[in-house]
Design a protein around this motif. Structure first.
Motif, short mmCIF file in Angstrom:
data_model
loop_
_atom_site.label_atom_id
_atom_site.label_comp_id
_atom_site.label_asym_id
_atom_site.label_seq_id
_atom_site.Cartn_x
_atom_site.Cartn_y
_atom_site.Cartn_z
N MET A 34 18.84 -2.07 -13.07
CA MET A 34 19.57 -2.68 -14.49
C MET A 34 18.43 -4.12 -14.35
O MET A 34 17.87 -4.65 -13.96
CB MET A 34 20.44 -3.41 -14.16
CG MET A 34 21.85 -2.65 -14.29
SD MET A 34 23.89 -3.18 -13.77
CE MET A 34 24.73 -1.80 -13.90
N SER A 35 18.10 -3.52 -16.62
CA SER A 35 17.32 -5.08 -17.01
C SER A 35 18.04 -5.46 -16.69
O SER A 35 18.94 -6.02 -16.75
CB SER A 35 16.95 -4.00 -18.22
OG SER A 35 18.66 -4.12 -19.41
N ASP A 36 17.27 -6.92 -17.56
CA ASP A 36 18.07 -8.65 -17.24
C ASP A 36 19.04 -8.31 -18.30
O ASP A 36 19.98 -9.05 -18.52
CB ASP A 36 16.24 -9.16 -17.68
CG ASP A 36 15.37 -9.94 -16.48
OD1 ASP A 36 16.09 -9.83 -15.39
OD2 ASP A 36 14.92 -10.55 -16.56
N LEU A 69 22.24 -6.84 -16.73
CA LEU A 69 22.94 -7.59 -16.23
C LEU A 69 23.77 -9.19 -16.36
O LEU A 69 24.11 -9.80 -15.85
CB LEU A 69 21.29 -8.60 -15.24
CG LEU A 69 21.42 -7.01 -13.87
CD1 LEU A 69 19.49 -8.10 -13.00
CD2 LEU A 69 22.45 -7.36 -13.16
N ARG A 70 22.88 -9.67 -17.19
CA ARG A 70 23.22 -10.52 -18.08
C ARG A 70 24.66 -10.51 -19.22
O ARG A 70 25.60 -11.42 -19.01
CB ARG A 70 22.10 -11.34 -18.98
CG ARG A 70 21.92 -12.64 -19.45
CD ARG A 70 21.22 -13.10 -20.66
NE ARG A 70 20.48 -11.90 -21.30
CZ ARG A 70 19.10 -11.63 -21.93
NH1 ARG A 70 18.90 -12.12 -20.81
NH2 ARG A 70 18.88 -10.44 -22.63
N ARG A 112 19.37 -12.16 -11.88
CA ARG A 112 18.28 -11.24 -10.53
C ARG A 112 18.78 -12.54 -9.34
O ARG A 112 18.15 -11.43 -8.24
CB ARG A 112 16.38 -11.85 -11.27
CG ARG A 112 16.31 -10.80 -12.18
CD ARG A 112 16.27 -9.30 -11.57
NE ARG A 112 16.25 -8.71 -12.81
CZ ARG A 112 16.32 -7.32 -12.96
NH1 ARG A 112 17.04 -6.67 -12.06
NH2 ARG A 112 16.20 -6.43 -13.88
N TYR A 113 18.53 -13.49 -9.37
CA TYR A 113 18.52 -14.08 -8.64
C TYR A 113 19.77 -13.42 -6.71
O TYR A 113 19.85 -13.03 -5.92
CB TYR A 113 18.93 -15.53 -8.04
CG TYR A 113 18.92 -16.44 -6.35
CD1 TYR A 113 18.02 -15.70 -6.41
CD2 TYR A 113 19.93 -16.58 -6.75
CE1 TYR A 113 17.50 -17.23 -4.50
CE2 TYR A 113 20.49 -17.20 -4.92
CZ TYR A 113 19.68 -17.40 -4.81
OH TYR A 113 19.59 -18.07 -3.30
#
Length: 102
Positions: free
Chosen positions: A76-78, A81-82, A88-89
């Motif tokens: 998945m892209s940032d 995820l947002r 990412r962590y």
């Protein structure tokens, strides 16, 4: 034995049967009992094996699903995820865990 004992239930009347001589008709009856017992054991073993295979199959499906989910998270892209309120962590931490542990 008298009929009085038979009437009050102290003894049971069984008709007299011809007792087979040694080697006559005894072996087939014993074989029938053994085959019945072995059939029962085989049925119990078969059912327990089916349950074990079913549990193992469900476990393998769960592991495959977890592995696929962790691979999806990695890809998945940032921005995606947002949208899920994940960074990412968090993904790196979740993916580092072995797939067989929840």
């Amino acid at each position: 034995m008298s009929n009085e004992f038979l009437q009050i239930g102290l003894i049971h009347h069984t008709p007299h049967h011809h007792h087979p001589r040694h080697g006559q008709d005894v072996a087939p009856r014993r074989a029938e009992l053994l085959s019945g017992a072995s059939r029962l054991r085989a049925r119990i073993l078969r059912s327990s094996m089916c349950r074990a295979v079913g549990r193992l199959t469900r476990l393998m499906h769960l592991w495959r699903r977890r592995l696929a989910e962790s691979n999806k998270l990695r890809e998945m892209s940032d921005r995606e995820l947002r949208d899920m309120n994940v960074n990412r962590y968090d993904v790196a931490h979740a993916v580092r865990r072995p797939f067989w542990r929840s």
